[in-house]
Design a protein around this motif. Structure first.
Motif, mmCIF file in Angstrom:
data_model
loop_
_atom_site.group_PDB
_atom_site.id
_atom_site.type_symbol
_atom_site.label_atom_id
_atom_site.label_comp_id
_atom_site.label_asym_id
_atom_site.label_seq_id
_atom_site.Cartn_x
_atom_site.Cartn_y
_atom_site.Cartn_z
ATOM 1 N N ARG A 175 1.234 4.336 -2.737
ATOM 2 C CA ARG A 175 0.969 5.743 -2.428
ATOM 3 C C ARG A 175 2.166 6.618 -2.801
ATOM 4 N N ARG A 224 -4.020 13.422 7.575
ATOM 5 C CA ARG A 224 -4.339 13.093 6.186
ATOM 6 C C ARG A 224 -4.871 14.337 5.482
ATOM 7 N N LEU A 282 2.257 6.770 6.225
ATOM 8 C CA LEU A 282 3.479 6.449 5.480
ATOM 9 C C LEU A 282 4.652 6.331 6.452
ATOM 10 N N TRP A 314 0.836 -1.203 0.000
ATOM 11 C CA TRP A 314 0.000 0.000 0.000
ATOM 12 C C TRP A 314 0.874 1.257 0.000
ATOM 13 N N ALA A 315 1.869 1.300 0.908
ATOM 14 C CA ALA A 315 2.733 2.476 1.030
ATOM 15 C C ALA A 315 3.527 2.716 -0.259
ATOM 16 N N GLU A 365 2.311 7.326 -6.307
ATOM 17 C CA GLU A 365 1.267 8.280 -6.691
ATOM 18 C C GLU A 365 1.569 9.698 -6.211
ATOM 19 N N ASP A 421 -5.893 14.941 1.516
ATOM 20 C CA ASP A 421 -5.984 14.406 0.156
ATOM 21 C C ASP A 421 -5.497 15.394 -0.891
ATOM 22 N N LYS A 465 -1.883 15.299 -0.770
ATOM 23 C CA LYS A 465 -1.417 13.905 -0.813
ATOM 24 C C LYS A 465 -0.479 13.611 0.352
ATOM 25 N N GLU A 466 -0.976 13.893 1.548
ATOM 26 C CA GLU A 466 -0.224 13.607 2.767
ATOM 27 C C GLU A 466 -1.025 12.658 3.639
ATOM 28 N N THR A 467 -0.311 11.731 4.271
ATOM 29 C CA THR A 467 -0.954 10.778 5.176
ATOM 30 C C THR A 467 -0.001 10.420 6.315
ATOM 31 N N TRP A 525 2.263 10.597 -2.890
ATOM 32 C CA TRP A 525 1.918 10.856 -1.505
ATOM 33 C C TRP A 525 3.179 10.937 -0.655
#
Length: 92
Positions: free
Chosen positions: A37, A48, A58, A33-34, A40, A50, A53-55, A42
């Protein structure tokens, strides 16, 4: 309209010797998943966002909060249960 219909695995018990495997699968699920991201665009962020694109997810698996690990663990457990319910054997 799509109606999800996952295999019923509620009566499948994962043997103790496979519990460690499910944790390894959960860690790998997070890494896959990481990696996706990051590809993409992120990046890590404390919250988070969107648009940016920060979460906060990670981070390495062992640094995730238990609530996030639980999502990956559930995916891993259900995958192993499905494999067993289909009659496959998992051997080291």
């Amino acid at each position: 309209m799509y109606t999800p219909n996952p295999a019923n695995t509620e009566n499948v018990t994962i043997p103790d010797e496979l519990i460690e495997l499910t944790e390894k699968i959960a860690e790998n699920v997070h890494d896959v998943w990481a990696q996706g991201r990051i590809k993409e665009g992120w990046t890590y962020g404390e919250k988070r966002n969107d648009l940016k694109k920060e979460t906060p997810c990670l981070v390495p698996y062992d640094e995730l909060p238990d609530s996030e690990k639980e999502y990956d663990r559930n995916t891993a457990m259900e995958t192993v249960k499905l494999i067993l319910s289909l009659g496959y054997k998992i051997e080291k």
